[in-house]
Design a protein around this motif. Structure first.
Motif, mmCIF file in Angstrom:
data_model
loop_
_atom_site.group_PDB
_atom_site.id
_atom_site.type_symbol
_atom_site.label_atom_id
_atom_site.label_comp_id
_atom_site.label_asym_id
_atom_site.label_seq_id
_atom_site.Cartn_x
_atom_site.Cartn_y
_atom_site.Cartn_z
ATOM 1 N N GLY A 1 0.817 -1.205 0.000
ATOM 2 C CA GLY A 1 0.000 0.000 0.000
ATOM 3 C C GLY A 1 0.852 1.256 0.000
ATOM 4 O O GLY A 1 2.089 1.192 -0.032
ATOM 5 N N PRO A 2 0.202 2.428 0.040
ATOM 6 C CA PRO A 2 0.945 3.689 0.018
ATOM 7 C C PRO A 2 1.877 3.813 1.226
ATOM 8 O O PRO A 2 1.618 3.251 2.292
ATOM 9 C CB PRO A 2 -0.167 4.750 0.080
ATOM 10 C CG PRO A 2 -1.410 4.037 -0.336
ATOM 11 C CD PRO A 2 -1.252 2.621 0.101
ATOM 12 N N VAL A 3 2.939 4.565 1.035
ATOM 13 C CA VAL A 3 3.861 4.818 2.144
ATOM 14 C C VAL A 3 3.150 5.692 3.166
ATOM 15 O O VAL A 3 2.577 6.733 2.827
ATOM 16 C CB VAL A 3 5.132 5.534 1.647
ATOM 17 C CG1 VAL A 3 6.061 5.826 2.824
ATOM 18 C CG2 VAL A 3 5.845 4.685 0.605
ATOM 19 N N PRO A 4 3.119 5.286 4.448
ATOM 20 C CA PRO A 4 2.433 6.089 5.473
ATOM 21 C C PRO A 4 2.999 7.500 5.556
ATOM 22 O O PRO A 4 4.189 7.720 5.317
ATOM 23 C CB PRO A 4 2.708 5.302 6.768
ATOM 24 C CG PRO A 4 2.999 3.913 6.316
ATOM 25 C CD PRO A 4 3.694 4.040 5.000
ATOM 26 N N VAL A 5 2.149 8.452 5.905
ATOM 27 C CA VAL A 5 2.571 9.851 5.937
ATOM 28 C C VAL A 5 3.653 10.095 6.989
ATOM 29 O O VAL A 5 4.440 11.032 6.872
ATOM 30 C CB VAL A 5 1.370 10.785 6.193
ATOM 31 C CG1 VAL A 5 0.410 10.761 5.023
ATOM 32 C CG2 VAL A 5 0.646 10.413 7.489
ATOM 33 N N ASP A 6 3.689 9.260 8.029
ATOM 34 C CA ASP A 6 4.680 9.460 9.090
ATOM 35 C C ASP A 6 5.892 8.547 8.931
ATOM 36 O O ASP A 6 6.687 8.399 9.861
ATOM 37 C CB ASP A 6 4.044 9.222 10.460
ATOM 38 C CG ASP A 6 3.558 7.782 10.648
ATOM 39 O OD1 ASP A 6 3.406 7.053 9.627
ATOM 40 O OD2 ASP A 6 3.340 7.378 11.802
ATOM 41 N N PHE A 7 6.059 7.972 7.744
ATOM 42 C CA PHE A 7 7.135 6.995 7.572
ATOM 43 C C PHE A 7 8.514 7.631 7.746
ATOM 44 O O PHE A 7 9.425 7.013 8.309
ATOM 45 C CB PHE A 7 7.035 6.331 6.195
ATOM 46 C CG PHE A 7 7.925 5.127 6.047
ATOM 47 C CD1 PHE A 7 7.634 3.939 6.695
ATOM 48 C CD2 PHE A 7 9.067 5.180 5.259
ATOM 49 C CE1 PHE A 7 8.455 2.830 6.573
ATOM 50 C CE2 PHE A 7 9.895 4.075 5.130
ATOM 51 C CZ PHE A 7 9.589 2.893 5.780
ATOM 52 N N ALA A 8 8.688 8.863 7.249
ATOM 53 C CA ALA A 8 9.984 9.531 7.384
ATOM 54 C C ALA A 8 10.375 9.662 8.853
ATOM 55 O O ALA A 8 11.505 9.349 9.245
ATOM 56 C CB ALA A 8 9.946 10.902 6.719
ATOM 57 N N GLU A 9 9.436 10.128 9.681
ATOM 58 C CA GLU A 9 9.730 10.267 11.104
ATOM 59 C C GLU A 9 10.034 8.925 11.748
ATOM 60 O O GLU A 9 10.974 8.803 12.559
ATOM 61 C CB GLU A 9 8.542 10.917 11.827
ATOM 62 C CG GLU A 9 8.341 12.389 11.498
ATOM 63 C CD GLU A 9 7.438 12.591 10.286
ATOM 64 O OE1 GLU A 9 7.306 11.645 9.475
ATOM 65 O OE2 GLU A 9 6.892 13.704 10.159
ATOM 66 N N ARG A 10 9.268 7.909 11.394
ATOM 67 C CA ARG A 10 9.447 6.590 12.015
ATOM 68 C C ARG A 10 10.788 5.971 11.661
ATOM 69 O O ARG A 10 11.476 5.423 12.538
ATOM 70 C CB ARG A 10 8.302 5.676 11.595
ATOM 71 C CG ARG A 10 6.974 6.021 12.277
ATOM 72 C CD ARG A 10 5.793 5.394 11.566
ATOM 73 N NE ARG A 10 5.925 3.945 11.465
ATOM 74 C CZ ARG A 10 5.163 3.184 10.668
ATOM 75 N NH1 ARG A 10 4.237 3.743 9.905
ATOM 76 N NH2 ARG A 10 5.334 1.886 10.644
#
Length: 202
Positions: A181-190
């Motif tokens: 699925g799409p990359v979660p919006v908070d993936f960069a932070e995580r």
């Protein structure tokens, strides 16, 4: 018949013709790259036909299709933010967000893999794309990591190259993972917080 100054200076609204033509050429190049033919399907003739311009219009700006492909790929990239240097975490998150944006756009990913997957047939093109388009962006992340070491936020023995690959490689793999699925919006932070747990100075 006389003309007023306003009549003589009038210009149609919108972009200048040369700018519109350049955009059409770049868009046509990217469309051809994203299609099944990939790099092999890109030619000056094909781009000219797709963009609705003459070949001479293309050659005025680009000497060959390789130069055109490199500029087209560079135009796809999200501009990297200027790291503010407040903290290594903030800098890495800002950079990682731009990488996530790049990898979340299917057309961008298809275009890049069309080129990078052609290394055996087009080694010089792939080498130039890596050197001129990809490496400068990786270097921004390396510079942020080096600042983190210098400020004492990161371990002094941190392998900067490995750390850069862990972050960018994870983002790339997640974006291309089948069925994820799409990359979660908070993936960069995580991802940044996860890696900093191991990179941070103790």
């Amino acid at each position: 018949m006389t003309h007023t100054t306003d009549q003589c200076s009038a210009r149609p609204p919108g972009r200048p013709r040369s700018e519109r033509a350049a955009k059409a050429i770049v868009d046509a190049t990217l469309d051809l790259l994203a299609e099944e033919g990939g790099v092999a399907g890109v030619s000056i003739e094909a781009v000219a036909a797709r963009a609705g311009v003459g070949k001479t219009t293309i050659y005025r700006r680009w000497p060959n299709k390789e130069a055109l492909i490199i500029d087209a790929l560079a135009a796809l990239k999200e501009p990297l933010p200027e790291p503010r240097g407040v903290s290594v975490r903030e800098d890495l998150i800002a950079i990682a967000r731009a990488f996530v944006a790049d990898k979340s756009d299917k057309k961008r990913v298809d275009c890049y893999w069309s080129v990078l997957g052609s290394a055996e047939r087009y080694p010089e093109l792939v080498e130039r794309v890596t050197r001129e388009v990809i490496e400068p962006r990786r270097e921004v992340m390396r510079a942020a990591l080096r600042r983190g070491i210098a400020s004492g936020e990161l371990r002094p023995d941190l392998d900067v190259e490995l750390a850069q690959w862990i972050i960018t490689g994870t983002i790339t793999h997640r974006a291309r993972a089948a069925g994820a699925g799409p990359v979660p919006v908070d993936f960069a932070e995580r991802i940044v917080d996860a890696v900093l747990a191991g990179f941070a100075a103790h």
